[in-house]
Design an enzyme around this catalytic site. Sequence first.
Site, PDB file in Angstrom:
ATOM      1  N   THR A 280      40.272  -3.446  40.288  1.00  0.00           N
ATOM      2  CA  THR A 280      40.568  -2.830  38.987  1.00  0.00           C
ATOM      3  C   THR A 280      42.035  -2.997  38.592  1.00  0.00           C
ATOM      4  OG1 THR A 280      40.952  -0.593  39.882  1.00  0.00           O
ATOM      5  CG2 THR A 280      38.693  -1.164  39.236  1.00  0.00           C
TER       6      THR A 280
ATOM      7  N   TYR B 126      50.977   4.981  34.080  1.00  0.00           N
ATOM      8  CA  TYR B 126      50.981   4.121  35.276  1.00  0.00           C
ATOM      9  C   TYR B 126      52.381   3.594  35.569  1.00  0.00           C
ATOM     10  CZ  TYR B 126      46.591   3.664  37.681  1.00  0.00           C
ATOM     11  OH  TYR B 126      45.525   3.901  38.510  1.00  0.00           O
TER      12      TYR B 126
ATOM     13  N   ILE C 172      41.864  -0.812  33.893  1.00  0.00           N
ATOM     14  CA  ILE C 172      40.629  -0.408  33.227  1.00  0.00           C
ATOM     15  C   ILE C 172      39.562  -0.264  34.319  1.00  0.00           C
ATOM     16  CG2 ILE C 172      39.037  -0.923  31.351  1.00  0.00           C
ATOM     17  CD1 ILE C 172      41.939  -0.772  30.445  1.00  0.00           C
ATOM     18  N   HIS C 173      39.623   0.817  35.069  1.00  0.00           N
ATOM     19  CA  HIS C 173      38.802   0.989  36.270  1.00  0.00           C
ATOM     20  C   HIS C 173      37.296   0.934  35.994  1.00  0.00           C
ATOM     21  CE1 HIS C 173      42.342   2.153  38.574  1.00  0.00           C
ATOM     22  NE2 HIS C 173      42.631   3.065  37.664  1.00  0.00           N
ATOM     23  N   ASP C 174      36.780   1.916  35.291  1.00  0.00           N
ATOM     24  CA  ASP C 174      35.335   2.097  35.169  1.00  0.00           C
ATOM     25  C   ASP C 174      34.656   0.953  34.428  1.00  0.00           C
ATOM     26  OD1 ASP C 174      35.951   4.443  36.457  1.00  0.00           O
ATOM     27  OD2 ASP C 174      35.535   5.744  34.749  1.00  0.00           O
TER      28      ASP C 174
END
Length: 192
Positions: free
Chosen positions: A73, A108, A119-121
């Site tokens: 990610t 961050y 943009i993890h998810d």
Amino acid sequence: MTLVATGPLTNVAQAIKKDRSIVEKLEEIVIMGGGSFGNKTPAAEFNIYVDAEAAKVVFESGAKLTMVGLDLTHQALAQDREIAAIENIDGEVAAFTVELLKFFRSTYLDVFEIDGGPIHDACCIAYCINPEVFTTKQLHVDIEVKAEHTYGMTVIDYHHVLEKEPNAHVAMELNQDIFWDMLYSSLRNLNK
């Protein structure tokens, strides 16, 4: 059915404990969590850290797992170019997304000294739509539940040192073109 878990695995582990047949009924569990470094502690990613015991149950369940950890990610960083591309998309959702990404990026930078918001998810969802969005490697992953400094760590056996059977497909390398094209296209389609 594919289950996408983008938070702690407490409910997934409880379901598996209650009815083991769930494992056979699921095509796959895609997990946003883990990695070779942490964001909650130096060793542990937040979703795994919150309930490492539950993560251990899921990783030991025998289900087909794909682990989308921080190593992957953090390759999906929203920086100037990506944010500018989204600013050029008409619509309220795109405008709101830009606000979120700018805030996330600045946070961050302040907290982790990383110039871009991961943009993890969305990486998990992109994989479900098009598995070519990233490459995976079948590896054995253990979850640390006893150690003081590494509780919640996903111990990824990259070199098969433990000689244990692989239990997860670990996301390794993001295809930037596919990922960002999918994200931009999704935002454009929301405005139609």
